[in-house]
Design an enzyme around this catalytic site. Structure first.
Site, PDB file in Angstrom:
ATOM      1  N   ASN A   1       0.868  -1.171   0.000  1.00 45.29           N
ATOM      2  CA  ASN A   1       0.000   0.000   0.000  1.00 45.29           C
ATOM      3  C   ASN A   1       0.907   1.224   0.000  1.00 45.29           C
ATOM      4  O   ASN A   1       1.561   1.505   1.007  1.00 45.29           O
ATOM      5  CB  ASN A   1      -0.898  -0.040   1.249  1.00 45.29           C
ATOM      6  CG  ASN A   1      -1.720   1.226   1.416  1.00 45.29           C
ATOM      7  OD1 ASN A   1      -1.739   2.081   0.534  1.00 45.29           O
ATOM      8  ND2 ASN A   1      -2.392   1.341   2.552  1.00 45.29           N
TER       9      ASN A   1
ATOM     10  N   SER B   1       3.416  -2.664  10.229  1.00 39.26           N
ATOM     11  CA  SER B   1       4.868  -2.729  10.436  1.00 39.26           C
ATOM     12  C   SER B   1       5.486  -4.056   9.994  1.00 39.26           C
ATOM     13  O   SER B   1       6.395  -4.576  10.653  1.00 39.26           O
ATOM     14  CB  SER B   1       5.215  -2.419  11.896  1.00 39.26           C
ATOM     15  OG  SER B   1       4.774  -1.112  12.241  1.00 39.26           O
TER      16      SER B   1
ATOM     17  N   GLU C   1      -5.435  -5.393  10.109  1.00 39.63           N
ATOM     18  CA  GLU C   1      -4.388  -4.413  10.399  1.00 39.63           C
ATOM     19  C   GLU C   1      -4.707  -3.725  11.724  1.00 39.63           C
ATOM     20  O   GLU C   1      -5.492  -2.760  11.753  1.00 39.63           O
ATOM     21  CB  GLU C   1      -4.322  -3.353   9.294  1.00 39.63           C
ATOM     22  CG  GLU C   1      -4.008  -3.914   7.924  1.00 39.63           C
ATOM     23  CD  GLU C   1      -3.453  -2.841   6.999  1.00 39.63           C
ATOM     24  OE1 GLU C   1      -2.296  -2.967   6.604  1.00 39.63           O
ATOM     25  OE2 GLU C   1      -4.170  -1.868   6.714  1.00 39.63           O
TER      26      GLU C   1
ATOM     27  N   HIS D   1      -9.538   0.940   4.696  1.00 38.97           N
ATOM     28  CA  HIS D   1      -8.282   1.090   5.422  1.00 38.97           C
ATOM     29  C   HIS D   1      -8.490   1.989   6.643  1.00 38.97           C
ATOM     30  O   HIS D   1      -9.253   2.958   6.581  1.00 38.97           O
ATOM     31  CB  HIS D   1      -7.208   1.676   4.498  1.00 38.97           C
ATOM     32  CG  HIS D   1      -5.840   1.598   5.097  1.00 38.97           C
ATOM     33  ND1 HIS D   1      -5.416   2.489   6.051  1.00 38.97           N
ATOM     34  CD2 HIS D   1      -4.839   0.709   4.918  1.00 38.97           C
ATOM     35  CE1 HIS D   1      -4.183   2.155   6.423  1.00 38.97           C
ATOM     36  NE2 HIS D   1      -3.814   1.079   5.756  1.00 38.97           N
TER      37      HIS D   1
ATOM     38  N   GLU E   1      -6.829   4.309   7.904  1.00 37.57           N
ATOM     39  CA  GLU E   1      -6.566   5.738   7.688  1.00 37.57           C
ATOM     40  C   GLU E   1      -7.774   6.411   7.046  1.00 37.57           C
ATOM     41  O   GLU E   1      -8.048   7.579   7.283  1.00 37.57           O
ATOM     42  CB  GLU E   1      -5.294   5.921   6.842  1.00 37.57           C
ATOM     43  CG  GLU E   1      -4.049   5.619   7.677  1.00 37.57           C
ATOM     44  CD  GLU E   1      -2.878   5.056   6.909  1.00 37.57           C
ATOM     45  OE1 GLU E   1      -2.841   5.174   5.664  1.00 37.57           O
ATOM     46  OE2 GLU E   1      -1.984   4.480   7.550  1.00 37.57           O
TER      47      GLU E   1
ATOM     48  N   GLY F   1       2.483   1.759  10.913  1.00 37.32           N
ATOM     49  CA  GLY F   1       3.440   2.857  10.840  1.00 37.32           C
ATOM     50  C   GLY F   1       4.100   3.191  12.159  1.00 37.32           C
ATOM     51  O   GLY F   1       4.728   4.235  12.301  1.00 37.32           O
TER      52      GLY F   1
ATOM     53  N   LYS G   1       0.084   4.292  -0.147  1.00 37.86           N
ATOM     54  CA  LYS G   1      -0.531   5.450   0.520  1.00 37.86           C
ATOM     55  C   LYS G   1      -0.301   6.727  -0.310  1.00 37.86           C
ATOM     56  O   LYS G   1      -0.307   6.656  -1.538  1.00 37.86           O
ATOM     57  CB  LYS G   1       0.020   5.576   1.956  1.00 37.86           C
ATOM     58  CG  LYS G   1      -0.139   4.252   2.716  1.00 37.86           C
ATOM     59  CD  LYS G   1       0.104   4.330   4.203  1.00 37.86           C
ATOM     60  CE  LYS G   1      -0.133   2.962   4.833  1.00 37.86           C
ATOM     61  NZ  LYS G   1      -0.033   2.961   6.271  1.00 37.86           N
TER      62      LYS G   1
END
Ligand code: 13P
Length: 252
Positions: free
Chosen positions: A10, A214, A168, A96, A98, A174, A12
């Site tokens: 991904n 991660s 996730e 996702h 985010e 991250g 991003k």
């Protein structure tokens, strides 16, 4: 059941079009002898057609990071599933964290987007995960169960053969923190039995469940060694082709 390993990147909001094409081309060269593992990258929607074109006769597949569920219309700034498909994508990430966190994505809009993807012939990579607070309060399974059942509401067994699920944990994205092997093992096992409960044991058996958060060359082998982990959804470590190939070749 033999589920084909799936390693997805991904990207991003990183890389301009030319940068994305350069990394994608480099990655495709490095992947030329990968046979058993399916590889996909999801660049920005702006780079998607360029990257799809560059990867046309390679083994690396392309996905979008998001789409809007309406077919077309006055929705300024949005892109439909048909447009994503026509740009050369085979997959799309949906839900996702985010997007949930910063752009108001809800289980309901996730469900509409999954339906729009399937309707356009795109394979959804349906992302779910609990926050740190939700885990600490002991609500992990409650949160995941709700995300899965609401996200797939109204979908029938026959429509879900292309579904990929991605677990996730938000607190591992991250942050450099990876969920412990035992934590991942428990959640993936739980998710597979949830799919069995909601749909069928055959679907649960066939659906690939990816882990994300991660993932890096140093931990991918242990994660992929978990029975119910069928792949990885990689953020930061997928941006560099040399680094990403070391994740893709986790078995070598
Ligand atoms: P990182 O690998 O950078 O933690 O990101 C994971 C992710 O969000 C993939 O979708």
């Amino acid at each position: 059941m033999n589920r084909r390993p799936f390693i997805a990147g991904n990207w991003k909001m990183y890389k301009t079009g030319p940068e994305a094409v350069q990394t994608a081309t480099q990655l495709a060269g490095l992947c030329s002898n990968i046979k058993n593992t399916e590889v996909m990258i999801a660049p920005t929607n702006l780079s998607l057609p360029l990257v799809a074109q560059a990867l046309k006769n390679t083994d690396v597949k392309v996905g979008a990071q998001n789409l809007y569920f309406e077919k077309q219309g006055a929705f300024t700034g949005e892109v439909s599933a048909d447009m994503i498909k026509a740009a050369g994508a085979e997959y799309t990430l949906i839900g996702h964290s985010e997007r949930r966190q910063y752009f108001g994505e809800t289980d309901e809009s996730v469900c509409q987007k999954i339906k729009a993807s399937l309707g356009a012939g795109l394979k959804p990579v349906f992302c779910i995960g609990e926050t740190k607070e939700q885990r600490e309060q002991g609500n992990t399974y409650f949160v995941l169960d709700k995300q899965v059942s609401d996200g797939l509401k109204g979908l029938g067994l026959g429509e879900l053969s292309d579904l990929v699920l991605a677990y996730e944990p938000v607190w591992a994205i991250g942050t450099g923190l990876t969920a412990g092997i035992e934590q991942v093992e428990k959640v993936h096992k739980h998710l597979r039995s949830l799919l069995e409960k909601l749909f069928s044991s055959d679907l649960a058996d066939r659906t690939r469940i990816l882990y994300g958060g991660s993932v890096k060359p140093e931990n991918v082998k242990d994660l992929m060694g978990i029975e119910d982990v069928d792949g990885a959804l990689v953020g930061g470590a997928s941006l560099d082709a040399e680094k990403f190939i070391n994740i893709i070749k986790y078995n070598e």
